[in-house]
Design a protein around this motif. Structure first.
Motif, PDB file in Angstrom:
ATOM      1  N   ARG A 307       0.801  -1.153  -0.050  1.00 19.80           N
ATOM      2  CA  ARG A 307       0.020   0.077   0.004  1.00 19.80           C
ATOM      3  C   ARG A 307       0.902   1.234  -0.053  1.00 19.80           C
ATOM      4  O   ARG A 307       0.603   2.245  -0.730  1.00 19.80           O
ATOM      5  CB  ARG A 307      -0.828   0.155   1.235  1.00 19.80           C
ATOM      6  CG  ARG A 307      -1.815   1.395   1.209  1.00 19.80           C
ATOM      7  CD  ARG A 307      -2.977   0.853   2.159  1.00 19.80           C
ATOM      8  NE  ARG A 307      -3.943   2.146   2.164  1.00 19.80           N
ATOM      9  CZ  ARG A 307      -4.903   2.394   2.745  1.00 19.80           C
ATOM     10  NH1 ARG A 307      -5.229   1.190   3.500  1.00 19.80           N
ATOM     11  NH2 ARG A 307      -5.876   3.140   2.874  1.00 19.80           N
ATOM     12  N   ALA A 308       2.029   1.240   0.837  1.00 17.64           N
ATOM     13  CA  ALA A 308       2.821   2.462   0.738  1.00 17.64           C
ATOM     14  C   ALA A 308       3.429   2.913  -0.714  1.00 17.64           C
ATOM     15  O   ALA A 308       3.567   4.137  -1.084  1.00 17.64           O
ATOM     16  CB  ALA A 308       4.046   2.301   1.625  1.00 17.64           C
ATOM     17  N   VAL A 309       3.701   1.878  -1.571  1.00 17.79           N
ATOM     18  CA  VAL A 309       3.959   2.120  -2.859  1.00 17.79           C
ATOM     19  C   VAL A 309       3.151   2.612  -3.659  1.00 17.79           C
ATOM     20  O   VAL A 309       3.277   3.773  -4.224  1.00 17.79           O
ATOM     21  CB  VAL A 309       4.805   0.733  -3.475  1.00 17.79           C
ATOM     22  CG1 VAL A 309       5.309   1.258  -4.846  1.00 17.79           C
ATOM     23  CG2 VAL A 309       5.765   0.279  -2.718  1.00 17.79           C
ATOM     24  N   TYR A 310       1.853   2.298  -3.529  1.00 18.63           N
ATOM     25  CA  TYR A 310       0.789   2.497  -4.128  1.00 18.63           C
ATOM     26  C   TYR A 310       0.458   4.076  -3.932  1.00 18.63           C
ATOM     27  O   TYR A 310       0.248   4.893  -4.745  1.00 18.63           O
ATOM     28  CB  TYR A 310      -0.633   1.736  -3.951  1.00 18.63           C
ATOM     29  CG  TYR A 310      -1.643   2.259  -4.659  1.00 18.63           C
ATOM     30  CD1 TYR A 310      -2.229   1.885  -5.957  1.00 18.63           C
ATOM     31  CD2 TYR A 310      -2.762   3.115  -4.024  1.00 18.63           C
ATOM     32  CE1 TYR A 310      -3.282   2.174  -6.475  1.00 18.63           C
ATOM     33  CE2 TYR A 310      -3.846   3.511  -4.459  1.00 18.63           C
ATOM     34  CZ  TYR A 310      -3.986   2.979  -5.594  1.00 18.63           C
ATOM     35  OH  TYR A 310      -5.475   3.507  -6.475  1.00 18.63           O
ATOM     36  N   GLU A 311       0.281   4.367  -2.787  1.00 17.82           N
ATOM     37  CA  GLU A 311      -0.048   5.812  -2.173  1.00 17.82           C
ATOM     38  C   GLU A 311       1.204   6.791  -2.541  1.00 17.82           C
ATOM     39  O   GLU A 311       0.720   7.852  -2.955  1.00 17.82           O
ATOM     40  CB  GLU A 311      -0.055   5.739  -0.474  1.00 17.82           C
ATOM     41  CG  GLU A 311      -1.383   4.951  -0.115  1.00 17.82           C
ATOM     42  CD  GLU A 311      -2.484   5.663  -0.611  1.00 17.82           C
ATOM     43  OE1 GLU A 311      -2.468   6.927  -0.727  1.00 17.82           O
ATOM     44  OE2 GLU A 311      -3.471   5.130  -0.835  1.00 17.82           O
ATOM     45  N   LEU A 327      10.759   9.049  -3.659  1.00 25.76           N
ATOM     46  CA  LEU A 327      11.404   8.052  -2.993  1.00 25.76           C
ATOM     47  C   LEU A 327      11.839   8.150  -1.516  1.00 25.76           C
ATOM     48  O   LEU A 327      11.632   7.269  -0.884  1.00 25.76           O
ATOM     49  CB  LEU A 327      12.830   8.048  -3.706  1.00 25.76           C
ATOM     50  CG  LEU A 327      13.849   7.004  -3.476  1.00 25.76           C
ATOM     51  CD1 LEU A 327      13.300   5.436  -3.609  1.00 25.76           C
ATOM     52  CD2 LEU A 327      15.199   7.186  -4.099  1.00 25.76           C
ATOM     53  N   GLN A 328      12.022   9.403  -1.264  1.00 22.74           N
ATOM     54  CA  GLN A 328      12.224   9.844   0.322  1.00 22.74           C
ATOM     55  C   GLN A 328      11.208   9.316   1.080  1.00 22.74           C
ATOM     56  O   GLN A 328      11.042   8.644   1.970  1.00 22.74           O
ATOM     57  CB  GLN A 328      12.777  11.048   0.567  1.00 22.74           C
ATOM     58  CG  GLN A 328      14.058  11.180   0.086  1.00 22.74           C
ATOM     59  CD  GLN A 328      14.729  12.517   0.199  1.00 22.74           C
ATOM     60  OE1 GLN A 328      14.250  13.645   0.410  1.00 22.74           O
ATOM     61  NE2 GLN A 328      16.150  12.760   0.231  1.00 22.74           N
ATOM     62  N   PRO A 329      10.072   9.792   0.736  1.00 18.06           N
ATOM     63  CA  PRO A 329       8.771   9.709   1.411  1.00 18.06           C
ATOM     64  C   PRO A 329       8.347   8.111   1.669  1.00 18.06           C
ATOM     65  O   PRO A 329       7.771   7.748   2.677  1.00 18.06           O
ATOM     66  CB  PRO A 329       7.663  10.745   0.781  1.00 18.06           C
ATOM     67  CG  PRO A 329       8.437  11.555  -0.099  1.00 18.06           C
ATOM     68  CD  PRO A 329       9.736  11.091  -0.316  1.00 18.06           C
ATOM     69  N   LEU A 332      10.578   6.184   4.054  1.00 21.19           N
ATOM     70  CA  LEU A 332       9.932   6.671   5.379  1.00 21.19           C
ATOM     71  C   LEU A 332       9.026   5.657   5.843  1.00 21.19           C
ATOM     72  O   LEU A 332       8.787   5.221   6.811  1.00 21.19           O
ATOM     73  CB  LEU A 332       9.665   8.029   5.630  1.00 21.19           C
ATOM     74  CG  LEU A 332      10.973   8.987   5.564  1.00 21.19           C
ATOM     75  CD1 LEU A 332      10.431  10.362   5.577  1.00 21.19           C
ATOM     76  CD2 LEU A 332      12.089   8.632   6.748  1.00 21.19           C
ATOM     77  N   GLU A 333       7.863   5.639   4.906  1.00 17.06           N
ATOM     78  CA  GLU A 333       6.665   4.816   5.040  1.00 17.06           C
ATOM     79  C   GLU A 333       7.093   3.180   5.164  1.00 17.06           C
ATOM     80  O   GLU A 333       6.388   2.541   5.933  1.00 17.06           O
ATOM     81  CB  GLU A 333       5.595   4.915   3.868  1.00 17.06           C
ATOM     82  CG  GLU A 333       4.893   6.420   3.938  1.00 17.06           C
ATOM     83  CD  GLU A 333       4.182   6.711   5.508  1.00 17.06           C
ATOM     84  OE1 GLU A 333       3.613   5.708   5.939  1.00 17.06           O
ATOM     85  OE2 GLU A 333       4.502   7.862   6.099  1.00 17.06           O
ATOM     86  N   LEU A 334       7.853   2.792   4.307  1.00 18.99           N
ATOM     87  CA  LEU A 334       8.399   1.312   4.242  1.00 18.99           C
ATOM     88  C   LEU A 334       9.126   1.037   5.533  1.00 18.99           C
ATOM     89  O   LEU A 334       8.816  -0.150   5.798  1.00 18.99           O
ATOM     90  CB  LEU A 334       9.207   1.054   3.090  1.00 18.99           C
ATOM     91  CG  LEU A 334       8.525   1.271   1.538  1.00 18.99           C
ATOM     92  CD1 LEU A 334       9.744   1.119   0.552  1.00 18.99           C
ATOM     93  CD2 LEU A 334       7.407   0.166   1.405  1.00 18.99           C
ATOM     94  N   VAL A 350      12.266  -0.327  -3.032  1.00 22.46           N
ATOM     95  CA  VAL A 350      13.395   0.692  -3.434  1.00 22.46           C
ATOM     96  C   VAL A 350      14.420   0.620  -4.004  1.00 22.46           C
ATOM     97  O   VAL A 350      14.666   1.580  -4.748  1.00 22.46           O
ATOM     98  CB  VAL A 350      13.145   1.675  -2.094  1.00 22.46           C
ATOM     99  CG1 VAL A 350      11.998   2.080  -1.586  1.00 22.46           C
ATOM    100  CG2 VAL A 350      14.126   0.886  -1.225  1.00 22.46           C
ATOM    101  N   LYS A 351      14.636  -0.748  -4.179  1.00 23.97           N
ATOM    102  CA  LYS A 351      16.134  -0.717  -4.934  1.00 23.97           C
ATOM    103  C   LYS A 351      15.975  -0.554  -6.422  1.00 23.97           C
ATOM    104  O   LYS A 351      17.121   0.315  -6.820  1.00 23.97           O
ATOM    105  CB  LYS A 351      16.624  -2.369  -4.650  1.00 23.97           C
ATOM    106  CG  LYS A 351      17.992  -2.733  -5.028  1.00 23.97           C
ATOM    107  CD  LYS A 351      18.178  -4.074  -4.507  1.00 23.97           C
ATOM    108  CE  LYS A 351      19.786  -4.280  -4.587  1.00 23.97           C
ATOM    109  NZ  LYS A 351      20.002  -5.609  -3.954  1.00 23.97           N
ATOM    110  N   GLN A 352      15.203  -1.096  -7.093  1.00 26.41           N
ATOM    111  CA  GLN A 352      15.060  -0.776  -8.555  1.00 26.41           C
ATOM    112  C   GLN A 352      14.500   0.652  -9.031  1.00 26.41           C
ATOM    113  O   GLN A 352      14.859   1.262  -9.767  1.00 26.41           O
ATOM    114  CB  GLN A 352      14.036  -1.837  -9.331  1.00 26.41           C
ATOM    115  CG  GLN A 352      13.975  -1.615 -10.801  1.00 26.41           C
ATOM    116  CD  GLN A 352      15.108  -1.441 -11.464  1.00 26.41           C
ATOM    117  OE1 GLN A 352      16.189  -2.334 -11.342  1.00 26.41           O
ATOM    118  NE2 GLN A 352      15.301  -0.325 -12.267  1.00 26.41           N
ATOM    119  N   LEU A 353      13.689   1.018  -7.850  1.00 27.90           N
ATOM    120  CA  LEU A 353      12.873   2.132  -7.838  1.00 27.90           C
ATOM    121  C   LEU A 353      14.216   3.387  -7.884  1.00 27.90           C
ATOM    122  O   LEU A 353      14.187   4.420  -8.902  1.00 27.90           O
ATOM    123  CB  LEU A 353      11.905   2.608  -7.105  1.00 27.90           C
ATOM    124  CG  LEU A 353      11.155   3.957  -6.846  1.00 27.90           C
ATOM    125  CD1 LEU A 353      10.593   4.034  -8.182  1.00 27.90           C
ATOM    126  CD2 LEU A 353      10.522   3.961  -5.750  1.00 27.90           C
TER     127      LEU A 353
END
Length: 368
Positions: A307-311, A327-329, A332-334, A350-353
């Protein structure tokens, strides 16, 4: 392979020491940029089917496709009639910069069997089976479910088309990596592809080959073309299939295994890859390339990592700095999800992102 970057390094990106990333990362991005410039090709075609409450989810998926992609995109959006105006209002406000076009289509099934196809699995889901017959002038197509998020350019999965051998017509990822939690190998009452079946949420198709092929089957010794085989398959197996059109695709590729290219799990990363412990080794090494939030995980609290990635992508505004606004927000959520199994491996999210953002900035800098 490039090492993962902590977001704290981003403000001094162009002064990164070689032991953090090295010139390999830079030249990989620069080479891809040069290749795309010197090897122009037709648009990448991406199709999605949206019904019911899937409007927002579809729009977020399309946003994720636009952010990183290099070559032009053509969206083919199949949606219920009442959703068309909403799609048009939203998509017409996207800052395409000339690289994106879209076409809206109604949901259509063969007239004589429309009722049966509509009630198969979920409303509209089986529309994907008829894309080769509807989009007759499209040579190749990437179909994705509405709950897909691209964490790297669409160009990269599109490039698998060039890796098909002479018999392969489509590419999908396995349904499971771990047979002990596999659904097909434990419960299926019909043939399925490989050891654990295939997942059709991300399906790359050479539709010219699909339309030309004659398929082996277990209904007749005569091989049948795509348009001829769908209804007989449904009639034979409709009492034995659970996942609708995906099951029919499994049956087809069980009998025609030489026709399928199988790509690794990081191209279709689902909750099953981490909710019982991490079992997608490729994602652990390179990160997630395409995130598939099935089971509705973008909209409940059962898998907060997804859900964090979607948001994060939903809240990102085109044109904003991707590091500080996305990326930074997100990281923090992850970090708040580490109490879950998926949260324990949050770095794969977040590695590939991180690399995709770095590559995008490298392309922009080189294009100045």
């Amino acid at each position: 392979r490039c090492k993962n970057l902590s977001v704290s390094f981003w403000n001094s990106y162009w002064m990164l020491p070689s032991d953090v990333c090295g010139m390999n990362c830079f030249w990989e991005a620069a080479f891809r940029y040069d290749y795309m410039k010197t090897h122009p090709s037709e648009k990448m075609h991406l199709a999605v089917v949206a019904c019911g409450e899937r409007l927002e989810e579809t729009v977020i998926m399309l946003r994720s496709a636009i952010i990183f992609s290099i070559k032009p995109l053509q969206f083919h959006i199949f949606a219920e009639d009442q959703l068309h105006e909403s799609f048009k209002d939203i998509l017409d406000d996207f800052p395409y910069e000339g690289k994106v076009n879209y076409t809206l289509y109604p949901i259509t099934f063969p007239t004589e069997s429309a009722a049966e196809w509509k009630k198969l699995f979920k409303p509209c889901a089986s529309q994907r089976l008829f894309l080769p017959l509807i989009l007759k002038n499209v040579d190749s197509l990437l179909y994705v479910d509405t709950d897909i998020l691209f964490l790297r350019p669409v160009d990269d999965i599109w490039s698998f088309l060039g890796k098909f051998n002479s018999t392969q017509i489509a590419a999908m990822a396995p349904e499971h990596e771990e047979p002990r939690i596999g659904w097909y190998n434990r419960f299926a009452r019909h043939p399925y592809y490989g050891a654990t079946g295939i997942n059709s949420g991300v399906m790359l198709m050479n539709m010219t080959r699909i339309r030309r092929k004659y398929f082996k089957n277990d209904m007749t010794p005569v091989r049948l073309q795509w348009g001829e085989i769908l209804m007989p398959l449904l009639k034979k197996y409709k009492l034995n299939i659970t996942w609708g059109d995906q099951d029919l695709l499994n049956i087809m590729f069980f009998h025609n295994p030489e026709s399928l290219y199988v790509f690794p799990c990081q191209w279709n990363y689902r909750p099953d890859h981490c909710i019982y412990g991490s079992n997608c080794k490729e994602a652990e090494e390179e990160g997630i390339f395409i995130l598939h939030g099935n089971r509705g995980v973008y909209h409940d609290d059962k898998q907060p990592t997804f859900r964090a990635v979607y948001e994060a992508i939903k809240n990102y505004s085109f044109g904003d700095d991707l590091v500080h606004s996305l990326l930074q927000p997100l990281e923090l959520e992850l970090r708040k999800t580490m109490h879950t199994y998926c949260g324990r491996v949050y770095k794969v999210f977040v590695k590939q992102l991180t690399k995709s953002i770095r590559d995008l900035y490298a392309r922009r800098s080189k294009g100045r």
